[in-house]
Design an enzyme around this catalytic site. Structure first.
Site, mmCIF file in Angstrom:
data_model
loop_
_atom_site.group_PDB
_atom_site.id
_atom_site.type_symbol
_atom_site.label_atom_id
_atom_site.label_comp_id
_atom_site.label_asym_id
_atom_site.label_seq_id
_atom_site.Cartn_x
_atom_site.Cartn_y
_atom_site.Cartn_z
ATOM 1 N N LYS A 111 39.015 -27.967 123.963
ATOM 2 C CA LYS A 111 37.782 -27.192 123.804
ATOM 3 C C LYS A 111 37.878 -25.815 124.457
ATOM 4 O O LYS A 111 37.298 -24.857 123.958
ATOM 5 C CB LYS A 111 36.582 -27.965 124.364
ATOM 6 C CG LYS A 111 36.213 -29.158 123.492
ATOM 7 C CD LYS A 111 34.821 -29.674 123.748
ATOM 8 C CE LYS A 111 34.468 -30.726 122.708
ATOM 9 N NZ LYS A 111 33.194 -31.363 122.898
ATOM 10 N N LYS A 194 40.291 -34.455 114.500
ATOM 11 C CA LYS A 194 39.169 -35.399 114.373
ATOM 12 C C LYS A 194 37.942 -34.738 113.734
ATOM 13 O O LYS A 194 37.746 -33.523 113.882
ATOM 14 C CB LYS A 194 38.829 -36.022 115.736
ATOM 15 C CG LYS A 194 37.874 -35.262 116.579
ATOM 16 C CD LYS A 194 37.286 -36.109 117.710
ATOM 17 C CE LYS A 194 36.269 -35.237 118.446
ATOM 18 N NZ LYS A 194 35.385 -35.885 119.327
ATOM 19 N N LYS A 197 31.328 -32.649 115.220
ATOM 20 C CA LYS A 197 30.052 -31.980 114.968
ATOM 21 C C LYS A 197 30.205 -30.471 115.040
ATOM 22 O O LYS A 197 29.528 -29.737 114.351
ATOM 23 C CB LYS A 197 29.042 -32.360 116.070
ATOM 24 C CG LYS A 197 28.581 -33.774 116.058
ATOM 25 C CD LYS A 197 27.390 -33.871 117.004
ATOM 26 C CE LYS A 197 27.478 -35.069 117.905
ATOM 27 N NZ LYS A 197 28.232 -34.814 119.146
HETATM 28 N N1 AQP Z 1 35.755 -38.327 114.651
HETATM 29 C C1 AQP Z 1 35.347 -39.361 115.363
HETATM 30 N N2 AQP Z 1 35.777 -40.602 115.056
HETATM 31 C C2 AQP Z 1 35.351 -41.682 115.782
HETATM 32 N N3 AQP Z 1 34.468 -41.581 116.809
HETATM 33 C C3 AQP Z 1 34.011 -40.374 117.134
HETATM 34 N N4 AQP Z 1 33.147 -39.946 118.066
HETATM 35 C C4 AQP Z 1 33.021 -38.599 117.978
HETATM 36 N N5 AQP Z 1 33.782 -38.121 116.981
HETATM 37 C C5 AQP Z 1 34.419 -39.193 116.439
HETATM 38 C C6 AQP Z 1 32.460 -40.818 119.021
HETATM 39 O O1 AQP Z 1 31.069 -40.547 118.924
HETATM 40 C C7 AQP Z 1 30.475 -40.747 120.201
HETATM 41 C C8 AQP Z 1 29.586 -39.582 120.518
HETATM 42 O O2 AQP Z 1 30.369 -38.404 120.620
HETATM 43 P P1 AQP Z 1 29.817 -37.136 121.378
HETATM 44 O O3 AQP Z 1 28.640 -36.640 120.683
HETATM 45 O O4 AQP Z 1 29.587 -37.460 122.777
HETATM 46 O O5 AQP Z 1 30.922 -36.045 121.417
HETATM 47 P P2 AQP Z 1 32.340 -35.862 120.909
HETATM 48 O O6 AQP Z 1 33.197 -37.038 121.173
HETATM 49 O O7 AQP Z 1 32.836 -34.590 121.495
HETATM 50 O O8 AQP Z 1 32.066 -35.766 119.350
HETATM 51 P P3 AQP Z 1 32.010 -34.539 118.420
HETATM 52 O O9 AQP Z 1 31.372 -34.987 117.158
HETATM 53 O O10 AQP Z 1 33.377 -33.945 118.303
HETATM 54 O O11 AQP Z 1 31.036 -33.548 119.139
HETATM 55 P P4 AQP Z 1 31.247 -32.066 119.600
HETATM 56 O O12 AQP Z 1 31.813 -31.366 118.402
HETATM 57 O O13 AQP Z 1 29.872 -31.627 119.970
HETATM 58 O O14 AQP Z 1 32.169 -32.077 120.757
HETATM 59 C C9 AQP Z 1 31.605 -40.936 121.200
HETATM 60 O O15 AQP Z 1 31.714 -42.316 121.527
HETATM 61 C C10 AQP Z 1 32.823 -40.468 120.460
HETATM 62 O O16 AQP Z 1 33.973 -41.186 120.856
#
Ligand code: AQP
Length: 332
Positions: A111, A194, A197
């Site tokens: 990040k 991956k 969001k």
């Molecule tokens: N691509 C993914 N596949 C499987 N699991 C996923 N999770 C996130 N992306 C995937 C799981 O969703 C839960 C919540 O995630 P988060 O909102 O805390 O943040 P993150 O892991 O950083 O997910 P994002 O979507 O990539 O958010 P941003 O872009 O805001 O950083 C967690 O249990 C995560 O494992």
């Protein structure tokens, strides 16, 4: 007692990755565990947020969790910033966490990118707050997607370090719960990244709020290769995009990738993508409809979060009080 804690950041609307990797499992686990589920708004602040949009996303994520089957009476559903014990315990843990442990975290490296010195210190210490989120409830199990595995290992290290330093068996060593056919859902544009969001391309992900036409369009445009689907799982080894779509289908249909290939092996991507769209729309549209219904009454969402915070806050206050005593802080 087996207790679950997990959280999701209100950085954007919920994606298919969040849903299949984590949230759908959260709903399933409610029958066997005492569960606390949290919209982690303080974590969202580790990247710049527009205040109005953050408020809106916090309500929207709460609605998404309810629509995905989280029961706010049986489980405890709340916003992280409403329970001050998370931040207080994070400070106390920060005093027990060497910089070297945090420097190993790959999510920070991803990040922060090349401009590490300009990244906010909150992004660097994020895993300490995550450890506090979990341990303030002395949770034993944490259902997450594959990407959070390293942060959970750090949570175990912090718990172990606290127990060792104060000669107690106070914090449990948490068990990650990573299961389902889609523990790591990948971007639709690049099967090695991956689904996220915060990806700048909306076509890299399916959002829970996408309608049937948009879901169809996104799968149609999803990157693939020219070969038909293989009949055996080994045939997906060097085909990350094909593997991703097969895993998504399997997770949505609650079956296995082997069973998907038994049906679609030898078929072209255009046939498979049309079938994938059908299962995705059937699984996601009831969730989106329920979300929209709930969002029509934001005051009810706020009231529900307030009730959740009261219940979570009472539990967190006990842990923080005991930790303060163990660490030698004077009682108020
Ligand atoms: N691509 C993914 N596949 C499987 N699991 C996923 N999770 C996130 N992306 C995937 C799981 O969703 C839960 C919540 O995630 P988060 O909102 O805390 O943040 P993150 O892991 O950083 O997910 P994002 O979507 O990539 O958010 P941003 O872009 O805001 O950083 C967690 O249990 C995560 O494992």
């Amino acid at each position: 007692m087996k207790r679950i804690f997990s959280g999701i950041q209100p950085t954007h609307t919920m994606t298919l990755g969040n849903y299949l990797g984590a949230v759908r499992n959260w709903a399933d686990l409610q029958k066997d565990f005492e569960c606390l589920y949290c919209v982690v708004d303080l974590h969202a602040l580790t990247i710049p947020q527009d205040p109005e949009i953050l408020r809106r996303n916090t309500r929207e994520l709460t609605a998404a969790l309810l629509a995905a089957g989280i029961d706010p009476e049986g489980s405890i559903l709340f916003a992280q910033s409403h329970v001050p014990g998370h931040s207080e315990l994070a400070w106390l843990f920060g005093c027990l966490t060497p910089m070297g442990w945090l420097s190993r975290m790959t999510q920070f490296k991803d990040k922060a990118g090349k401009h590490r010195d300009q990244a906010m210190s909150g992004l660097f210490t994020y895993p300490v707050l995550m450890a506090a989120d979990i341990l303030v409830y002395r949770a034993t199990h944490v259902p997450v997607g594959e990407d959070q595995k390293q942060h959970l290992e750090l949570t175990r290290e912090i718990a172990g370090s606290f127990n060792h330093r104060y000669g107690v068996e106070y914090f449990p060593l948490v068990e990650p719960q990573i299961f389902g056919a889609a523990t790591r859902v990948m971007s639709l544009r690049d099967g090695t990244k991956k689904m996220s969001k915060s990806d700048s391309s909306d076509f890299s992900r399916i959002n829970m709020t996408d309608d049937a036409d948009l879901i169809a369009q996104k799968f149609r445009k999803a990157k693939t290769d020219p070969e038909p689907l293989p009949s055996a799982i080994e045939g997906l080894a060097d085909r990350p995009e094909a593997r991703n779509l097969v895993n998504i289908y399997a997770a949505l249909a609650r079956t296995t990738p082997e069973a998907v290939l038994a049906t679609y092996g030898g078929k072209t991507f255009s046939t498979f993508k049309a079938a994938l769209t059908d299962v995705a729309v059937a699984a996601l549209s009831p969730v989106a409809d329920e979300m929209n219904r709930l969002l029509a009454d934001p005051a009810e969402i706020d009231a529900l979060l307030r009730r959740g915070a009261e219940r979570a806050g009472a539990m967190a206050a006990v842990t923080v009080g005991e930790v303060r005593d163990l660490m030698g802080l004077l009682r108020v």
